[in-house]
Scaffold this motif. Structure first.
Motif, mmCIF file in Angstrom:
data_model
loop_
_atom_site.group_PDB
_atom_site.id
_atom_site.type_symbol
_atom_site.label_atom_id
_atom_site.label_comp_id
_atom_site.label_asym_id
_atom_site.label_seq_id
_atom_site.Cartn_x
_atom_site.Cartn_y
_atom_site.Cartn_z
ATOM 1 N N THR A 11 0.830 -1.208 0.000
ATOM 2 C CA THR A 11 0.000 0.000 0.000
ATOM 3 C C THR A 11 0.860 1.252 0.000
ATOM 4 O O THR A 11 0.589 2.217 -0.732
ATOM 5 N N ASN A 15 1.131 4.291 -2.723
ATOM 6 C CA ASN A 15 0.890 5.681 -2.325
ATOM 7 C C ASN A 15 2.050 6.581 -2.713
ATOM 8 O O ASN A 15 1.847 7.705 -3.193
ATOM 9 N N TRP A 16 3.286 6.117 -2.473
ATOM 10 C CA TRP A 16 4.450 6.933 -2.803
ATOM 11 C C TRP A 16 4.571 7.136 -4.316
ATOM 12 O O TRP A 16 5.027 8.185 -4.767
ATOM 13 N N ASP A 18 1.995 7.256 -6.182
ATOM 14 C CA ASP A 18 0.752 7.923 -6.583
ATOM 15 C C ASP A 18 0.149 7.220 -7.799
ATOM 16 O O ASP A 18 -0.271 7.858 -8.770
ATOM 17 N N THR A 20 -2.486 3.798 -8.926
ATOM 18 C CA THR A 20 -3.481 2.814 -8.509
ATOM 19 C C THR A 20 -3.543 1.631 -9.475
ATOM 20 O O THR A 20 -4.392 0.749 -9.311
#
Length: 209
Positions: A11, A15-16, A18, A20
């Protein structure tokens, strides 16, 4: 967010970045990092230094290494009299010391694949205490953490981000992630050295007017 498990790490990587759309390849980035990390000398630390006891078999000169073995630090024959079993290259084991055609307590060893070869050939059962560095056991759904993630989650994160370089191409953040990884690795090496050998003493000197 927490970085305590394999799921947490995946996860955080997403996130780092950015992104999906990388769930299918993020495990590959982690695997690439783990493969590289096992070759990093600073990752021979007190955190992955452990011991196991190996027992020889009479008239057999090989011993299987632990599944998580990365590198030996020391091998001690604990059967009285206690002695250090010295590491040698394969050639030196039989040329630099008078071992050939002898049996007795193990005095030297070398690596052969996933085993130790001992010389002289043990003439009895000897208890050998092996101090060794554990390799980084790969994270997975069934193995959600390991010694490196538990102690240095930041190294795992930035190392995995660097592992994404071939996939991400020219992402400008790769330089930053690489610099952060290198900085953390150096700090780990420094910390480990201080932990094993201690820091220099600071001596106070009186000053006089």
């Amino acid at each position: 967010m927490a970085l305590g498990t394999y799921t947490d790490l995946q996860t955080a990587i997403a996130n780092w970045m950015d992104r999906t759309d990388l769930a299918g390849v993020i495990p590959d980035f982690i695997t690439l990092f783990e493969t590289t990390a096992n070759a990093e000398l600073p990752l021979r630390t007190r955190f992955n230094l452990t011991t196991t006891t190996l027992s020889t078999v009479a008239n057999s000169n090989t011993l299987s290494l632990p599944a998580d073995f990365l590198e030996a630090k020391s091998l001690i024959n604990q059967t009285s009299p206690v002695t250090v079993v010295t590491p040698y290259t394969a050639t030196a084991l039989y040329t630099q010391v008078n071992f050939p055609a002898q049996v007795g307590p193990p005095a030297g060893f070398t690596y052969v694949g996933t085993a130790l070869e001992l010389a002289p050939v043990p003439d009895a059962v000897y208890s050998l205490k092996l101090y060794y560095y554990q390799k980084i056991m790969p994270l997975s759904a069934s193995n959600p953490t390991n010694w490196l993630l538990a102690n240095f989650p930041n190294l795992y994160l930035f190392g995995s981000l660097v592992g994404a370089e071939a996939y991400l191409g020219t992402d400008p953040r790769l330089q930053l992630w690489g610099d952060l990884y290198g900085d953390i690795l150096q700090k780990l090496a420094d910390s480990n050295e201080r932990g094993q050998y201690g820091s220099p003493l600071n001596v106070k000197v009186d000053s006089y007017a």
